[in-house]
Design an enzyme around this catalytic site. Structure first.
Site, PDB file in Angstrom:
ATOM      1  N   GLU A 139       0.839  -1.195   0.000  1.00 16.28           N
ATOM      2  CA  GLU A 139       0.000   0.000   0.000  1.00 16.28           C
ATOM      3  C   GLU A 139       0.873   1.244   0.000  1.00 16.28           C
ATOM      4  O   GLU A 139       2.060   1.167   0.322  1.00 16.28           O
ATOM      5  CB  GLU A 139      -0.935  -0.020   1.212  1.00 16.28           C
ATOM      6  CG  GLU A 139      -0.183  -0.046   2.530  1.00 16.28           C
ATOM      7  CD  GLU A 139      -1.115  -0.283   3.720  1.00 16.28           C
ATOM      8  OE1 GLU A 139      -1.678  -1.388   3.802  1.00 16.28           O
ATOM      9  OE2 GLU A 139      -1.249   0.629   4.543  1.00 16.28           O
ATOM     10  N   LYS A 154       2.867   4.481   1.004  1.00 19.55           N
ATOM     11  CA  LYS A 154       3.388   5.081   2.225  1.00 19.55           C
ATOM     12  C   LYS A 154       3.079   6.569   2.133  1.00 19.55           C
ATOM     13  O   LYS A 154       3.657   7.284   1.321  1.00 19.55           O
ATOM     14  CB  LYS A 154       4.886   4.829   2.325  1.00 19.55           C
ATOM     15  CG  LYS A 154       5.523   5.439   3.544  1.00 19.55           C
ATOM     16  CD  LYS A 154       6.865   4.764   3.807  1.00 19.55           C
ATOM     17  CE  LYS A 154       7.836   5.648   4.552  1.00 19.55           C
ATOM     18  NZ  LYS A 154       7.315   6.386   5.674  1.00 19.55           N
ATOM     19  N   ASP A 178       2.969  10.380   2.945  1.00 17.22           N
ATOM     20  CA  ASP A 178       3.942  11.278   3.560  1.00 17.22           C
ATOM     21  C   ASP A 178       3.215  12.364   4.338  1.00 17.22           C
ATOM     22  O   ASP A 178       3.056  13.481   3.872  1.00 17.22           O
ATOM     23  CB  ASP A 178       4.812  11.892   2.459  1.00 17.22           C
ATOM     24  CG  ASP A 178       6.054  12.537   3.025  1.00 17.22           C
ATOM     25  OD1 ASP A 178       6.367  12.293   4.200  1.00 17.22           O
ATOM     26  OD2 ASP A 178       6.715  13.291   2.293  1.00 17.22           O
ATOM     27  N   TYR A 197      -4.782   3.484   7.691  1.00 14.39           N
ATOM     28  CA  TYR A 197      -4.215   2.252   7.136  1.00 14.39           C
ATOM     29  C   TYR A 197      -3.982   1.147   8.151  1.00 14.39           C
ATOM     30  O   TYR A 197      -3.292   0.182   7.855  1.00 14.39           O
ATOM     31  CB  TYR A 197      -2.898   2.553   6.417  1.00 14.39           C
ATOM     32  CG  TYR A 197      -1.925   3.382   7.234  1.00 14.39           C
ATOM     33  CD1 TYR A 197      -1.368   2.881   8.402  1.00 14.39           C
ATOM     34  CD2 TYR A 197      -1.591   4.674   6.839  1.00 14.39           C
ATOM     35  CE1 TYR A 197      -0.493   3.639   9.153  1.00 14.39           C
ATOM     36  CE2 TYR A 197      -0.710   5.440   7.588  1.00 14.39           C
ATOM     37  CZ  TYR A 197      -0.169   4.907   8.748  1.00 14.39           C
ATOM     38  OH  TYR A 197       0.689   5.662   9.481  1.00 14.39           O
ATOM     39  N   LYS A 217      11.218   3.045   0.159  1.00 12.02           N
ATOM     40  CA  LYS A 217      11.091   4.445  -0.259  1.00 12.02           C
ATOM     41  C   LYS A 217      11.558   4.604  -1.698  1.00 12.02           C
ATOM     42  O   LYS A 217      12.608   4.073  -2.074  1.00 12.02           O
ATOM     43  CB  LYS A 217      11.952   5.310   0.638  1.00 12.02           C
ATOM     44  CG  LYS A 217      11.382   5.435   2.046  1.00 12.02           C
ATOM     45  CD  LYS A 217      11.180   6.857   2.347  1.00 12.02           C
ATOM     46  CE  LYS A 217      11.685   7.425   3.567  1.00 12.02           C
ATOM     47  NZ  LYS A 217      11.548   8.828   3.691  1.00 12.02           N
ATOM     48  N   CYS A 242      35.979  35.739   6.572  1.00 11.53           N
ATOM     49  CA  CYS A 242      34.563  35.365   6.666  1.00 11.53           C
ATOM     50  C   CYS A 242      33.742  36.403   5.907  1.00 11.53           C
ATOM     51  O   CYS A 242      33.867  37.602   6.173  1.00 11.53           O
ATOM     52  CB  CYS A 242      34.125  35.309   8.127  1.00 11.53           C
ATOM     53  SG  CYS A 242      32.347  35.187   8.314  1.00 11.53           S
ATOM     54  N   CYS A 296      31.541  38.428   8.821  1.00 16.05           N
ATOM     55  CA  CYS A 296      32.096  39.302   9.861  1.00 16.05           C
ATOM     56  C   CYS A 296      33.517  39.775   9.537  1.00 16.05           C
ATOM     57  O   CYS A 296      34.073  40.603  10.253  1.00 16.05           O
ATOM     58  CB  CYS A 296      32.069  38.615  11.221  1.00 16.05           C
ATOM     59  SG  CYS A 296      33.226  37.244  11.362  1.00 16.05           S
ATOM     60  N   CYS A 299      34.911  29.951  10.063  1.00 17.13           N
ATOM     61  CA  CYS A 299      35.102  31.262  10.673  1.00 17.13           C
ATOM     62  C   CYS A 299      35.304  31.038  12.171  1.00 17.13           C
ATOM     63  O   CYS A 299      34.484  30.413  12.820  1.00 17.13           O
ATOM     64  CB  CYS A 299      33.867  32.139  10.415  1.00 17.13           C
ATOM     65  SG  CYS A 299      33.794  33.566  11.495  1.00 17.13           S
ATOM     66  N   CYS A 303      30.582  35.830  15.528  1.00 20.17           N
ATOM     67  CA  CYS A 303      30.181  36.126  14.153  1.00 20.17           C
ATOM     68  C   CYS A 303      28.653  36.124  14.064  1.00 20.17           C
ATOM     69  O   CYS A 303      28.005  35.159  14.446  1.00 20.17           O
ATOM     70  CB  CYS A 303      30.756  35.081  13.196  1.00 20.17           C
ATOM     71  SG  CYS A 303      30.090  35.196  11.528  1.00 20.17           S
TER      72      CYS A 303
HETATM   73  S1  IVH Z   1       2.228   0.882   8.884  1.00 21.33           S
HETATM   74  C1  IVH Z   1       4.088  -1.351  12.284  1.00 21.33           C
HETATM   75  N1  IVH Z   1       1.312   1.904   6.645  1.00 21.33           N
HETATM   76  O1  IVH Z   1       5.386   5.596   7.711  1.00 21.33           O
HETATM   77  C2  IVH Z   1       3.305  -0.621  11.264  1.00 21.33           C
HETATM   78  N2  IVH Z   1       2.754   3.234   7.976  1.00 21.33           N
HETATM   79  O2  IVH Z   1       8.053   3.898   8.807  1.00 21.33           O
HETATM   80  C3  IVH Z   1       3.704   0.795  11.149  1.00 21.33           C
HETATM   81  N3  IVH Z   1       3.174   5.465   7.080  1.00 21.33           N
HETATM   82  O3  IVH Z   1       5.460   5.158  11.136  1.00 21.33           O
HETATM   83  C4  IVH Z   1       2.947   1.656  10.276  1.00 21.33           C
HETATM   84  N4  IVH Z   1       1.928   5.261   5.290  1.00 21.33           N
HETATM   85  O4  IVH Z   1       3.862   6.926  10.176  1.00 21.33           O
HETATM   86  C5  IVH Z   1       2.076   2.096   7.728  1.00 21.33           C
HETATM   87  N5  IVH Z   1       0.400   2.695   4.675  1.00 21.33           N
HETATM   88  C6  IVH Z   1       1.164   2.887   5.741  1.00 21.33           C
HETATM   89  C7  IVH Z   1       1.852   4.099   5.965  1.00 21.33           C
HETATM   90  C8  IVH Z   1       2.648   4.229   7.098  1.00 21.33           C
HETATM   91  C9  IVH Z   1       2.729   6.068   5.986  1.00 21.33           C
HETATM   92  C10 IVH Z   1       4.122   6.063   8.028  1.00 21.33           C
HETATM   93  C11 IVH Z   1       3.853   5.739   9.449  1.00 21.33           C
HETATM   94  C12 IVH Z   1       4.996   4.860   9.873  1.00 21.33           C
HETATM   95  C13 IVH Z   1       6.049   5.133   8.840  1.00 21.33           C
HETATM   96  C14 IVH Z   1       6.748   3.848   8.482  1.00 21.33           C
END
Ligand code: IVH
Length: 718
Positions: free
Chosen positions: A116, A118, A120, A227, A315, A413, A416, A431, A436
């Site tokens: 799913e 992630k 932000d 989620y 990521k 610098c 300053c 510096c 400064c």
């Molecule tokens: S699951 C143990 N699902 O990203 C399960 N996290 O490092 C932990 N996040 O801390 C979370 N989208 O803040 C999960 N679909 C998603 C997410 C999600 C964003 C964030 C969340 C978590 C971090 C993961």
């Protein structure tokens, strides 16, 4: 055409139902059936009628979303089940390893996983009891977060009441985000008002949720994606994939896309497909989360020290864009380091507009052969400051100008004028002048930044001018500023003055006042002690009550002594035991030899902290804090007298395996609240905390009629 109370009550009920319906159509289903104007008309009628009959206002009325008084500070609340985080990886190889690892741990089993987006945003946890929103909190340290219920109530896609048959208890987790369009509009507005811009939508969402006044939050275009679940009672869920339809049915927003995969290939396919479509989502995403679908399998996979073995966050690589480098300027940092910075033709990358990028140092400019006028590739990965990756040589104009760092600074610098030295340890010029103004400004900015002391009004240009006008020579001077002085501060030039003004000055003074009472961890971070980031600051604050304790810490000295002795081949057992007893160290399995321990902070940090407070500057900080009457305290409860603690006098017995905490953690929690943990059940036992596969203690508790708690009940009690 006046209405009596009975008629009004009826009409109010109609209006509220109608508005809730349109909220749902608009936010959950993205299928509004009336225009914004019609919606506003309904809403105004509701407001007018409620004004006329104030006794008929109900707490769950749509109008109450913007209600609530500003708070003085957020209350701290415990999550029923901890909010965990995941390890991030940028490598597909590690995703493969993740899946092979779990296949090895669960041999001969089919292990479906869900992929799913992630999201932000900012992690939050909402608690619904019998279908009503009772509480919303930030993640905080994972166990305890800020109570931001008032703020969450202002988000229109968060239902006040769940739809249909709601479970008795539902703790849901997700991310609050600001959509891109809303983010840009907000920044535009802030620019007009002379306020600092938010760097990206996530910061804007986080900054919004931190507002103490819900009326401000109500104006911010926030949304939410849910989620996962925490504590849940009254409905059985065995698979993660069941959560999406369940939440959706209850009226809670979930991601529009998710995938189930049964092999490494399928996982990677899903990750690639998500990458192609994620830019179309209204919220920003920075990766994919891969989670084992079956809760039973999750339980058997368990946790490592930090995170669950059943999930991983992948990521996506940072976005890269091309733009023109217009100029190179030199910036002087907090510690006096001179950094060349590229001034760019502004471009939009990874969610925000970038006009500057770091060039790191002199050698980097030479190595990459970066010239003024070049077209360059820049990239930005989440938090990281944008950087110039490379030059597009084919687009180099004939008049591109090489940049000679040494000739440019000419041994001085640029701020300053003091002589500069080449730092032998780093490839950087520094510096040496501690006074400064550029260094002071950076220190003040860092001190006042979000996450440090949160005096946001004192960032950027304001810090600049405070230092330039000699009102602030070191960060703690902020605490002696008068509102009148601030109001008169000229942010412009002498020819075109622009005053900071009464309103902003009051805001700033209030924020400065609030900073006085912030907990120890924030102060330790704000002081910019070398090697002490946010996490270390929190660790230190867990084990010390005041700054003075940290400055003269027996524990930190113990860490140094332990390492010295060990290196010198002397016996270090006594110190090791002392540190273990204090909870500051754990016996290590991997450290060679007997008596090896792992300490909460390592010797480098310990040395750095002790050195900092032993230096003239550090001592001065301690003295001034005392003079200013600022005594930051640790958040931990141990300062309270034991008898006043909520679990004082209560005896607990633990049995079986708890779903998300170890026995040590449970014991720690009980003891922190004044309770006691014993080994066997007797008539004197108050509670038995039982996990899965409990032993004879469980039967004995039943026999004696002692209250048995499961983890969820225990957490509630905490
Ligand atoms: S699951 C143990 N699902 O990203 C399960 N996290 O490092 C932990 N996040 O801390 C979370 N989208 O803040 C999960 N679909 C998603 C997410 C999600 C964003 C964030 C969340 C978590 C971090 C993961």
């Amino acid at each position: 055409m006046g209405m009596d109370e009975k008629q009004a009550a009826k009409r109010l009920e109609e209006l509220r139902d109608e508005i809730r319906k349109h909220d749902r159509l608009y936010y959950d289903e993205a299928a509004p059936i009336i225009s914004d104007r019609e919606y506003d008309r309904l809403y105004k009628e509701l407001v007018a009628l409620e004004t006329q009959f104030p006794d008929l206002v109900t707490p769950d009325s749509p109008t109450q979303r913007v209600g609530g008084k500003p708070l003085k500070a957020f209350e701290q609340v415990s999550h029923l089940i901890p909010m965990l985080s995941l390890d991030n990886t940028y490598s597909e190889e590690e995703v493969k390893n993740f899946y092979t690892r779990i296949q090895r741990l669960l041999p001969n089993e089919n292990i479906p996983v869900v992929i799913e987006p992630k999201v932000d945003g900012v992690a939050v946890s909402l608690v619904y009891e019998n279908g009503r929103l009772r509480q919303a909190a930030t993640r905080g340290d994972g166990n305890v977060g800020d109570n931001i219920t008032q703020n969450i109530r202002t988000i229109r896609s968060v239902p006040e009441r769940l739809r249909g048959a709601a479970p008795k208890l539902l703790e849901v987790r997700g991310e609050v985000y600001m959509d891109r369009k809303g983010f840009e509009e907000l920044n535009e507005e802030r620019k007009k008002e002379g306020l600092p811009q938010f760097a990206n939508p996530r910061n804007a969402a986080a900054g919004s949720l931190k507002q103490l006044d819900p009326a401000i939050v109500a104006k911010r275009p926030l949304g939410i994606v849910l989620y996962g679940t925490g504590a849940i009672e009254g409905v059985d869920v065995d698979l993660h994939s069941e959560i999406f339809p369940l939440l959706k049915k209850l009226g809670l927003p979930v991601t529009e896309r998710w995938w189930v995969a049964n092999s490494v290939e399928e996982i990677l396919d899903a990750i690639h497909e998500l990458d192609c479509i994620r830019h179309k989502f209204v919220y920003q995403t920075d990766g994919a989360v891969v989670k084992v679908n079956s809760f039973a399998q999750r339980e058997r996979l368990g946790f490592t020290a930090k995170s669950p073995r059943w999930a991983i966050a992948y990521k996506y690589a940072a976005e890269r864009v091309e733009t023109r480098l217009k100029n190179i300027v030199i910036q002087v940092g907090r510690t006096g380091i001179l950094t060349p910075v590229a001034v760019l033709e502004p471009v939009f990358v990874s969610g925000s507009t970038v006009g500057r990028a770091t060039l790191h140092n002199e050698d980097e400019i030479k190595r990459k052969d970066i010239r003024i006028g070049d077209t360059v590739v820049i990239e930005k990965a989440g938090e990281v400051i944008p950087a110039v990756v490379e030059v597009v040589k084919s687009k180099r104009p004939r008049d591109a100008k090489p940049f000679d760092f040494a000739a440019h600074v000419h041994g001085k610098c640029p701020v300053c004028g003091s002589p500069i030295q080449r730092d032998p340890q780093f490839v950087a010029w520094r510096c040496e002048n501690l006074q400064c103004p550029a260094q002071t400004t950076r220190r003040v900015e860092f001190f006042a930044a979000r996450g440090a002391l949160d005096i946001e009004t004192v960032g950027g240009i304001v810090a600049d001018k405070l230092v330039e006008r000699g009102l602030v020579r070191e960060p703690l001077d902020l605490f002696e500023l008068k509102t009148e002085q601030l109001a008169k501060l000229n942010l412009g030039t002498e020819e075109a003055p622009r005053l900071f003004g009464e309103k902003n000055a009051t805001k700033a003074t209030n924020a400065i006042g609030r900073a006085r009472t912030l907990p120890l961890s924030r102060w330790l971070f704000a002081l910019a002690i070398p090697d002490v980031g946010k996490t270390t600051a929190m660790e230190l604050a867990r084990f010390h009550n005041t700054i003075d304790h940290v400055a003269h810490s027996e524990l930190l000295r113990g860490v140094l002594e332990y390492h010295e002795k060990r290196e010198g081949g002397e016996s270090s057992n006594e110190i090791a035991e002392r540190l273990i007893k204090a909870g500051f160290a754990k016996p290590s399995k991997s450290k060679m030899g007997k008596g090896g321990i792992v300490t909460e902070v390592g010797p480098v940090v310990a040395q750095s902290v002790l050195d900092f407070f032993a230096s003239t500057g550090g001592k001065r900080i301690l003295r001034r804090l005392n003079q200013l009457g600022i005594h930051p305290k640790s958040e931990k409860v141990s300062a309270k007298k034991a008898a006043e603690l909520p679990m004082a006098g209560k005896t607990f017995v633990l049995t079986g395996t708890l779903p998300s905490m170890t026995r040590e953690e449970a014991t720690e929690k009980i003891e922190a609240l004044g309770g006691r943990v014993t080994g066997s059940v007797s008539k004197k036992t108050d509670y038995v905390l039982a996990g899965s596969e409990p032993g004879s203690k469980f039967d004995r508790a039943k026999e004696l009629g002692i209250r048995v708690l499961d983890e969820a009940a225990f957490r509630k009690m905490l």
